[in-house]
Design an enzyme around this catalytic site. Structure first.
Site, PDB file in Angstrom:
ATOM      1  N   ASN A  10     -95.969  34.898 -72.846  1.00 26.32           N
ATOM      2  CA  ASN A  10     -95.475  35.766 -71.614  1.00 26.32           C
ATOM      3  C   ASN A  10     -94.672  36.899 -72.334  1.00 26.32           C
ATOM      4  OD1 ASN A  10     -94.322  37.067 -69.283  1.00 26.32           O
ATOM      5  ND2 ASN A  10     -92.987  35.331 -68.895  1.00 26.32           N
ATOM      6  N   TRP A  11     -95.153  38.159 -72.231  1.00 28.77           N
ATOM      7  CA  TRP A  11     -94.486  39.347 -72.829  1.00 28.77           C
ATOM      8  C   TRP A  11     -93.479  39.837 -71.921  1.00 28.77           C
ATOM      9  CZ3 TRP A  11     -98.689  42.563 -75.844  1.00 28.77           C
ATOM     10  CH2 TRP A  11     -99.140  41.847 -76.890  1.00 28.77           C
ATOM     11  N   LYS A  12     -93.484  39.560 -70.805  1.00 26.19           N
ATOM     12  CA  LYS A  12     -92.407  40.296 -69.572  1.00 26.19           C
ATOM     13  C   LYS A  12     -92.637  41.737 -69.664  1.00 26.19           C
ATOM     14  CE  LYS A  12     -89.729  36.247 -70.546  1.00 26.19           C
ATOM     15  NZ  LYS A  12     -88.700  35.613 -70.287  1.00 26.19           N
ATOM     16  N   HIS A  95     -93.236  32.253 -61.756  1.00 24.33           N
ATOM     17  CA  HIS A  95     -92.392  32.537 -62.818  1.00 24.33           C
ATOM     18  C   HIS A  95     -90.939  32.534 -62.439  1.00 24.33           C
ATOM     19  CE1 HIS A  95     -90.128  33.710 -66.325  1.00 24.33           C
ATOM     20  NE2 HIS A  95     -91.067  33.242 -67.124  1.00 24.33           N
ATOM     21  N   GLU A  97     -88.614  34.317 -63.217  1.00 24.23           N
ATOM     22  CA  GLU A  97     -87.925  35.746 -63.064  1.00 24.23           C
ATOM     23  C   GLU A  97     -88.433  36.291 -61.702  1.00 24.23           C
ATOM     24  OE1 GLU A  97     -88.998  36.879 -66.915  1.00 24.23           O
ATOM     25  OE2 GLU A  97     -87.369  35.777 -67.770  1.00 24.23           O
ATOM     26  N   GLU A 167     -90.341  25.088 -66.953  1.00 27.20           N
ATOM     27  CA  GLU A 167     -89.368  25.722 -67.319  1.00 27.20           C
ATOM     28  C   GLU A 167     -87.963  25.878 -66.913  1.00 27.20           C
ATOM     29  OE1 GLU A 167     -91.615  29.481 -69.394  1.00 27.20           O
ATOM     30  OE2 GLU A 167     -91.322  29.942 -67.441  1.00 27.20           O
ATOM     31  N   GLY A 173     -85.269  32.466 -72.464  1.00 20.34           N
ATOM     32  CA  GLY A 173     -84.582  33.628 -72.857  1.00 20.34           C
ATOM     33  C   GLY A 173     -83.151  33.500 -73.437  1.00 20.34           C
ATOM     34  N   SER A 213     -87.186  29.097 -74.493  1.00 14.68           N
ATOM     35  CA  SER A 213     -86.940  29.293 -76.132  1.00 14.68           C
ATOM     36  C   SER A 213     -87.596  28.283 -77.004  1.00 14.68           C
ATOM     37  CB  SER A 213     -85.359  28.849 -76.019  1.00 14.68           C
ATOM     38  OG  SER A 213     -84.676  29.693 -75.361  1.00 14.68           O
ATOM     39  N   GLY A 234     -91.952  33.236 -74.256  1.00 10.18           N
ATOM     40  CA  GLY A 234     -91.598  34.700 -74.084  1.00 10.18           C
ATOM     41  C   GLY A 234     -91.360  35.314 -75.386  1.00 10.18           C
ATOM     42  N   GLY A 235     -89.929  35.218 -75.884  1.00  5.23           N
ATOM     43  CA  GLY A 235     -89.615  35.949 -77.186  1.00  5.23           C
ATOM     44  C   GLY A 235     -90.414  35.552 -78.270  1.00  5.23           C
TER      45      GLY A 235
HETATM   46  C1  PEP Z   1     -90.757  32.581 -70.326  1.00  5.12           C
HETATM   47  O1  PEP Z   1     -90.741  33.893 -70.245  1.00  5.12           O
HETATM   48  O2  PEP Z   1     -91.299  31.974 -69.471  1.00  5.12           O
HETATM   49  C2  PEP Z   1     -89.926  32.037 -71.477  1.00  5.12           C
HETATM   50  C3  PEP Z   1     -89.918  30.608 -71.595  1.00  5.12           C
HETATM   51  O3  PEP Z   1     -89.109  32.835 -72.303  1.00  5.12           O
HETATM   52  P1  PEP Z   1     -88.594  32.655 -73.784  1.00  5.12           P
HETATM   53  O4  PEP Z   1     -89.497  31.825 -74.586  1.00  5.12           O
HETATM   54  O5  PEP Z   1     -88.021  33.642 -74.298  1.00  5.12           O
HETATM   55  O6  PEP Z   1     -87.243  31.348 -73.425  1.00  5.12           O
END
Ligand code: PEP
Length: 252
Positions: A10-12, A95, A97, A167, A173, A213, A234-235
């Protein structure tokens, strides 16, 4: 029971066109296990490059969001039909966010998940508790509620087409990842809710990822847990070498 392993990136709101193209050129030339589903979720603007580079690659892609109506006067929104034209096969729903920042309700998440299924997409339904809810001992209640709400009115056939991502919001993040046992416990709570609604045999067939993470060096630990079938990342999905290493470590 062997379930399909799934790794979502997930690049957001990250990566413009040149970064997306650089990523894809590197990613498609990396050896990535075909023993799993790998799905990239770039911003809308990157989807046409996904279509260009990922055709016939075995790597899937999808959208982070879409609108809950078919078409019309919804300034700024993108429909599922438009995403289909771009070759998307997956979408994220629920999600945290979207729920927390854009105030998407449980009802809207259910409606969007239903719509995505009706249009032939594979929804990855995200659920998770806040830190306050965890501290108050309300994790089980929250996950149970979010899963039930997202599945409102869904048949067994429908639910078998879904993938879930547990999650915990406090781990997204933040660099503070859940322990392997906390992640397993959350994913198991989701599976138990699915079992209560549809029976254990259905629940055992549905892939449930952990997200929060996840990194190349911790994915193996999560994947060693009985109920965890993959990662929503994500990251660590923003760099091609990190994400390919993460996927390959995850399927080991
Ligand atoms: C996400 O965007 O769903 C996520 C889990 O991000 P990250 O891996 O950066 O915590």
């Amino acid at each position: 029971m062997t379930r399909r392993k799934v790794f979502g990136g997930n690049w957001k709101m990250n990566h413009g066109l040149s970064e997306t193209e650089n990523f894809l050129q590197e990613f498609i030339n990396t050896k990535i296990s075909s023993d799993c589903d790998v799905v990239l979720f770039p911003p809308f603007t990157g989807l046409h490059l996904m279509q260009k580079y990922l055709k016939a690659s075995g790597i899937s892609y999808g959208a982070q969001n879409f609108h809950c109506e078919e078409k019309g006067a919804y300034t700024g929104e993108v429909s599922l039909a438009m995403l289909k034209e771009l070759g998307c096969t997956w979408v994220l729903t629920g999600h945290s966010e979207r729920r927390e920042i854009f105030k998407e309700s449980d009802e809207l998440v259910a409606k969007k998940t239903r719509m995505a299924l009706d249009h032939g997409f594979t929804p990855m339904v995200c659920i998770g508790e806040t830190l306050d809810e965890r501290k108050a001992g309300k994790t089980k209640e929250k996950l149970n509620h979010q899963v039930r709400a997202a599945l409102f009115g869904m048949s067994e056939t429908d639910v078998l087409k879904l993938t879930f991502a547990y999650e915990p919001i406090w781990a997204i993040g933040t660099g503070v990842n859940a322990s392997q046992s906390d992640a397993q416990e959350g994913v198991k709570l989701v599976r138990d809710t699915l079992a209560n609604l549809y029976g254990q045999s259905i629940a055992n067939q549905i892939s449930i990822c952990y997200g929060g993470s996840v990194k190349p060096n911790n994915i193996e630990g999560y994947m060693s847990q009985a109920d965890i079938d993959g990662g929503l990342v994500g990251g660590a999905s923003l760099k091609a070498d990190d994400f390919s290493t993460l996927v390959n470590n995850g399927v080991k």
